[in-house]
Scaffold this motif. Structure first.
Motif: not given
Length: 175
Positions: A33-35, A38-39, A44-46
């Motif tokens: 659930s962390s950015t 996602a990165e 863009w969003v987890p």
């Protein structure tokens, strides 16, 4: 065939299989659930945590990862069975149902690497009407609603029983 990095908005249920070059213990709900996660995937969003699955393939040697994707999960793996069963280490499965609707591309960076994208249709084809004698018939019918006359009769019976008990009580008291 389309690019496996693309995230189509086609109404198909998709799964991306990614290898993870790290210990399975490092993967957890907080990381997912962390950015940073996602990165690392180029999102863009987890993704929703329930749409991410991970495990060590050493635990699936008896069943087989290709069989898990195809039989247990229902995805079309095409000719990739040997490739998927030859994988070792930790894999992450990312389901399209947990992605932000505006995402268009998956671009994983180390420690993640894309293995492949597999899909299945969300909608089942409609069932054609069966036109045979054996398919004809009636569904069991429920009880019909009570008629007003029957309800009136039930109320009258209750009143008469009450009056009879009332009269019997007065006769007993008076006697």
């Amino acid at each position: 065939m389309s690019n496996p990095h693309d995230i189509p908005q086609s109404g198909q249920r998709l799964v991306w299989v990614l290898s993870y070059d790290g210990p399975v213990e490092d993967l957890n709900a907080e990381l997912i659930s962390s950015t940073g996660f996602a990165e690392a995937l180029g999102l863009w969003v987890p993704p929703a945590s329930e749409a991410v699955e991970w495990f060590d393939l050493a635990a699936m040697t008896d069943y087989g990862f290709a069989r898990y994707l195809e039989e247990a999960s229902g995805f079309d793996i095409g000719d990739d069975a040997e490739k998927l069963d030859a994988l070792e280490g930790v894999v992450v499965m990312l389901y399209s149902t947990g992605l932000n609707a505006k995402e268009t591309r998956l671009a994983p960076e180390p420690p993640f690497a894309l293995i492949g994208r597999y899909g299945m249709p969300l909608d089942l084809s409609p069932i054609e009407k069966i036109e045979s004698d054996s398919a004809a018939g009636l569904l069991p019918q429920g009880k019909p609603p009570k008629s007003p006359a029957r309800i009136s009769g039930m109320v009258a019976t209750l009143v008469l029983v009450f009056l009879a008990a009332f009269v019997a009580l007065f006769v007993w008291i008076g006697g």
